[in-house]
Write a protein that holds these residues in place. Structure first.
Motif, PDB file in Angstrom:
ATOM      1  N   VAL A 171      -9.724  -4.630  -3.797  1.00 35.61           N
ATOM      2  CA  VAL A 171     -10.719  -4.020  -3.000  1.00 35.61           C
ATOM      3  C   VAL A 171     -11.561  -5.524  -2.909  1.00 35.61           C
ATOM      4  O   VAL A 171     -11.798  -6.337  -3.586  1.00 35.61           O
ATOM      5  CB  VAL A 171     -11.508  -2.961  -3.391  1.00 35.61           C
ATOM      6  N   GLU A 172     -12.211  -5.352  -1.592  1.00 41.39           N
ATOM      7  CA  GLU A 172     -13.269  -6.401  -1.233  1.00 41.39           C
ATOM      8  C   GLU A 172     -14.443  -6.274  -1.996  1.00 41.39           C
ATOM      9  O   GLU A 172     -15.076  -5.371  -1.997  1.00 41.39           O
ATOM     10  CB  GLU A 172     -13.364  -6.597   0.210  1.00 41.39           C
ATOM     11  N   CYS A 175      -4.590   2.484   7.899  1.00 42.32           N
ATOM     12  CA  CYS A 175      -5.290   1.640   6.738  1.00 42.32           C
ATOM     13  C   CYS A 175      -5.457   0.588   7.157  1.00 42.32           C
ATOM     14  O   CYS A 175      -4.475  -0.280   7.472  1.00 42.32           O
ATOM     15  CB  CYS A 175      -4.673   1.963   5.469  1.00 42.32           C
ATOM     16  N   ALA A 176      -6.552  -0.325   7.122  1.00 42.06           N
ATOM     17  CA  ALA A 176      -6.642  -1.722   7.524  1.00 42.06           C
ATOM     18  C   ALA A 176      -7.345  -2.349   6.107  1.00 42.06           C
ATOM     19  O   ALA A 176      -7.044  -3.667   5.968  1.00 42.06           O
ATOM     20  CB  ALA A 176      -7.875  -1.813   8.447  1.00 42.06           C
ATOM     21  N   THR A 177      -7.692  -1.674   5.041  1.00 44.28           N
ATOM     22  CA  THR A 177      -8.277  -2.428   3.652  1.00 44.28           C
ATOM     23  C   THR A 177      -7.622  -1.582   2.591  1.00 44.28           C
ATOM     24  O   THR A 177      -7.460  -0.454   2.645  1.00 44.28           O
ATOM     25  CB  THR A 177      -9.433  -2.335   3.428  1.00 44.28           C
ATOM     26  N   ARG A 178      -7.532  -2.098   1.203  1.00 42.19           N
ATOM     27  CA  ARG A 178      -7.426  -1.228   0.206  1.00 42.19           C
ATOM     28  C   ARG A 178      -8.385  -0.184   0.079  1.00 42.19           C
ATOM     29  O   ARG A 178      -8.047   0.921  -0.636  1.00 42.19           O
ATOM     30  CB  ARG A 178      -7.152  -2.070  -1.118  1.00 42.19           C
ATOM     31  N   ASP A 179      -9.526  -0.347   0.361  1.00 43.49           N
ATOM     32  CA  ASP A 179     -10.353   1.018   0.369  1.00 43.49           C
ATOM     33  C   ASP A 179     -10.078   2.081   1.147  1.00 43.49           C
ATOM     34  O   ASP A 179     -10.115   3.220   0.743  1.00 43.49           O
ATOM     35  CB  ASP A 179     -11.874   0.476   0.765  1.00 43.49           C
ATOM     36  N   ASP A 180      -9.579   1.771   2.348  1.00 38.24           N
ATOM     37  CA  ASP A 180      -8.920   2.995   3.235  1.00 38.24           C
ATOM     38  C   ASP A 180      -7.729   3.452   2.309  1.00 38.24           C
ATOM     39  O   ASP A 180      -7.513   4.730   2.499  1.00 38.24           O
ATOM     40  CB  ASP A 180      -8.355   2.358   4.446  1.00 38.24           C
ATOM     41  N   TRP A 194       0.763  -1.381   0.011  1.00 38.24           N
ATOM     42  CA  TRP A 194      -0.093  -0.093  -0.185  1.00 38.24           C
ATOM     43  C   TRP A 194       0.858   1.250   0.236  1.00 38.24           C
ATOM     44  O   TRP A 194       0.621   2.267  -0.484  1.00 38.24           O
ATOM     45  CB  TRP A 194      -0.940  -0.265   1.141  1.00 38.24           C
TER      46      TRP A 194
END
Length: 209
Positions: free
Chosen positions: A137-138, A108-113, A69
């Motif tokens: 992304v999920e 950040c915890a996800t790619r969306d973040d 990331w």
């Protein structure tokens, strides 16, 4: 953290570089050939065939999301630095923006973040047609649903259709299915079942669809 723009080679591979789709092994004894989505190892000899495919369906790799990331964020920052139409970056201290928004990556915890942080970074330029999106992304499973284009009222222990929305005469898409030819439904009728399953009035009427 400041960086100067780097030159980008264009055109065909330079001297000593393999052509696209080919990579020699470190020892030079084999060549990896990419053919669309398949790969094959061949000897560095003429008239080689790509009949011995490399099995890729069982390949595994270790990924460090946080490091990945940060690289993605840095690349996005560099793209704007190198290709934004205004060399002055609309008066924005672009190096400072890298530091400011890069500090948010630790949270950040996800790619969306990460996408959100990149979007906020780019927004500092206050320019249109500067987008971000995509990535790993999920994507949760989605179920297609349909609405009847009608209003309901709970009366006499059942849902009664109080209004059917027919849409404008020129609109061929936004029309209630209850107004389609051959559907004998009118305002005042009750919705009792969907596909043979009784409608549960303890839930919203569209929960049955």
């Amino acid at each position: 953290m400041s960086e100067s723009p780097r030159a980008r080679p264009d055109g065909p591979p330079g001297r000593g570089e393999p052509p696209p789709g080919q990579r020699p092994a470190a020892g030079g004894g084999k060549i990896l050939i990419a053919d669309k989505k398949t790969f094959a190892l061949v000897d560095p000899k003429p008239d080689q065939k790509l009949d011995k495919k490399v099995a890729t369906d069982t390949l595994e790799m270790t990924v460090d999301p946080a490091a990945e990331w940060r690289q993605i964020f840095t690349d996005a920052w560099r793209f704007e630095r190198d290709f934004f139409y205004d060399p002055g970056m609309h008066g924005v201290d672009w190096n400072a923006m890298r530091t400011r928004y890069g500090a948010l990556l630790d949270a950040c915890a996800t790619r969306d973040d990460v996408n959100f942080v990149i979007g906020e970074l780019i927004a500092e330029l206050n320019s249109s047609h500067t987008y971000r999106g995509g990535g790993d992304v999920e994507k949760p499973a989605r179920r297609g649903v349909g609405m009847l284009g009608a209003d309901f009222a709970l009366e006499n222990g059942a849902y009664r259709i109080t209004k059917i929305y027919h849409g404008a005469p020129w609109d061929v898409e936004d029309r209630s299915p209850l107004g389609a030819p051959g559907v004998n439904v009118k305002e005042g009728d009750y919705l009792l079942a969907v596909n043979g399953a009784p409608v549960d009035v303890r839930q919203d009427p569209w929960a049955a669809f």
